[in-house]
Enzyme design. Structure first.
Site, PDB file in Angstrom:
ATOM      1  CE1 TYR A 133      -4.304  -1.422   0.492  1.00 16.93           C
ATOM      2  CE2 TYR A 133      -3.131  -2.966   1.911  1.00 16.93           C
ATOM      3  CZ  TYR A 133      -4.263  -2.626   1.203  1.00 16.93           C
ATOM      4  OH  TYR A 133      -5.341  -3.467   1.187  1.00 16.93           O
ATOM      5  CG  ASP A 141      -7.814  -2.993  -5.573  1.00 15.38           C
ATOM      6  OD1 ASP A 141      -6.947  -2.763  -4.717  1.00 15.38           O
ATOM      7  OD2 ASP A 141      -8.387  -4.099  -5.677  1.00 15.38           O
ATOM      8  CG  HIS A 189      -9.126  -4.924  -2.071  1.00 16.16           C
ATOM      9  ND1 HIS A 189      -7.923  -4.361  -2.397  1.00 16.16           N
ATOM     10  CD2 HIS A 189      -9.095  -5.087  -0.732  1.00 16.16           C
ATOM     11  CE1 HIS A 189      -7.196  -4.183  -1.307  1.00 16.16           C
ATOM     12  NE2 HIS A 189      -7.899  -4.620  -0.276  1.00 16.16           N
TER      13      HIS A 189
END
Length: 483
Positions: free
Chosen positions: A241, A269, A367
């Site tokens: 991330y 995403d 996700h």
């Protein structure tokens, strides 16, 4: 000099906030405004022991990374430490804890688990209310979550017969690293919510099954703990991330590189947190279960006083919302020499841009249906990519995750060109229910299903799985789905 509980208790507000974690005292006053989860949760434990709340969702090195050494104030005195331990050992069990304790005793023998769904059924019974809500939650109305699984029921096989398959070999390579089957562990954070050992269970189970684990930036075990749990030659990938601060992002990459992680999966995403209502509601529902008391409307209610970030939404609060093809991929290439995979590609157009950008792979994923509801099921995106742009599969490796629960699901994806398939929730459930043995069992189940399916298809190697072996039907079969 050691501290007493009485002394700590005086620092119980935003002006001076101390907490105790594992019998050590920390001054988190200046950190309140920086905490990804907001200040309220810290202030709830101001001047008190926060160990039970802290442990399941934080890696052990989080304090070292986020607090200056001067804020590590020192240990509690012996009497205070003993008192806290006594309180922990003698506190009454909550209703939820009592339920879990009984459910753990009633787990079926692991050798009677025949499918991934069987493992999930056990996990749903033994997980805490909080963990169950967090793991199972998805965005909004769960449409994408449910359709991820249903998509596989729209693809049927054209099996070939009269082909030698006695020496069937389901092994493959992913970014050049060997895997016993074309399955890897997709990154999924906060595994300690389900089991005290968390991601380490998955590492040990993946080793037993000889598959690759992708570790989340938001793992509840430290990156070094996970690396230390690997067996010789075991491969780990890292899901990034990306922080909005390039320096912080680079520092994280350098850390996992030094620990021996072999690839970077850049998440694209999750620029903001998905709205996962099951997770958001769970604290209120658990309060009702424990207290037996409902909460009703009052005119004094603040209509906006709800924290809609849930268990982990705040963790992406400082992530980069301005990533671009032109800026981010070249930056990442400068920062690392590791292979780069984009995690969260959701349409054919972006798959083409990823190939043009020269990344090493893409993970077609929404996700697990936890971000944008009504995002396309990854299998459907894979099908469209194969149908309209088959050349892409020669430029980079393509993977999918989301909704995979059977070996036949894996084979459908491979027939359409996927190099391998990722699975996240199933391994969270497996480790929650049976620890590392559960992870190994899940891999064994998948391996048996994959080998059997390959033999039925007439494929002795994964390279024998070709598009002609699978067909998308325009009718919806009756399937007793287990979502």
């Amino acid at each position: 000099m050691p501290f007493t509980l009485e002394e700590v208790s005086k620092h119980n507000n935003a002006a001076s906030c101390w907490v105790v974690i594992k019998s050590h005292v920390y001054d988190v006053t200046e950190f309140l405004s920086e905490h990804p989860g907001g200040s309220a949760i810290i202030l709830k434990y101001a001047g008190r022991d926060a160990t039970l709340a802290y442990d399941p969702i934080h890696p052990p090195d989080a304090l070292k990374k986020n607090l200056a050494p001067s804020k590590h104030l020192g240990p509690l005195d012996s009497a205070s430490s003993k008192h806290l331990q006594f309180v922990r050992d003698n506190r009454a069990k909550t209703k939820d804890e009592a339920r879990i304790e009984q459910a753990m005793k009633e787990r079926p023998p692991i050798n009677r688990l025949l499918s991934i769904a069987d493992i999930e059924d056990v996990a749903q019974k033994v997980l805490s209310y909080k963990a169950r809500a967090y793991y199972s939650s998805a965005a909004d109305d769960h449409i994408s979550h449910d359709e991820n699984t249903k998509a596989f029921s729209r693809f049927f096989f054209n099996a070939r017969v009269m082909r030698p398959v006695s020496g069937c070999d389901p092994s493959t390579t992913i970014l050049g690293h060997k895997s016993a089957i074309p399955v890897f562990v997709s990154a999924a954070g906060l595994a300690k919510l389900g089991h005290p050992l968390g991601e380490v269970n998955i590492t040990r189970g993946a080793s037993k099954g000889s598959i690759i684990q992708t570790v989340s930036s938001n793992a509840s075990s430290s990156y070094s703990e996970i690396a230390a749990a690997t067996s010789p030659g075991q491969t780990l990938f890292f899901q990034l991330y990306k922080s909005a601060d390039d320096n912080l992002a680079a520092k994280r990459i350098q850390e996992v590189e030094s620990l021996g992680y072999k690839a970077i999966f850049l998440t694209v995403d999750a620029v903001v947190a998905g709205r996962r209502e099951v997770d958001i509601r769970s604290p209120w529902e658990l309060d009702v279960i424990e207290s037996g008391k409902q909460t009703y409307y009052s005119e004094q209610d603040d209509p906006n006083a709800v924290d809609d970030l849930g268990t982990s939404g705040a963790l992406v609060g400082k992530d980069d919302q301005d990533m671009t093809w032109e800026k981010t991929i070249p930056w990442l290439r400068r920062v690392t020499k590791l292979p780069i995979v984009l995690k969260g590609v959701q349409c054919v157009e972006d798959a083409l841009l990823a190939a043009d950008a020269g990344v090493d792979g893409i993970l077609l994923s929404n996700h697990g249906g936890r971000q944008l509801d009504y995002s396309m099921p990854p299998l459907e995106v894979l099908y469209r990519l194969r149908k309209h742009h088959p050349e892409v599969f020669n430029k980079m490796e393509v993977y999918i995750d989301g909704g995979v629960r059977r070996g036949t699901d894996v084979l459908k994806a491979l027939c359409l060109g996927a190099r391998a398939v990722g699975m996240g929730r199933p391994f969270l459930y497996a480790q929650s229910a049976y620890g590392d043995a559960g992870v190994a069992k899940a891999i064994s189940i998948l391996e048996n299903e994959i080998i059997k399916g390959m033999k039925f298809l007439g494929a002795s190697r994964v390279t024998d799985l070709v598009p002609e072996m699978v067909e998308r039907v325009d009718w919806q079969p009756f399937v007793k789905t287990r979502l």
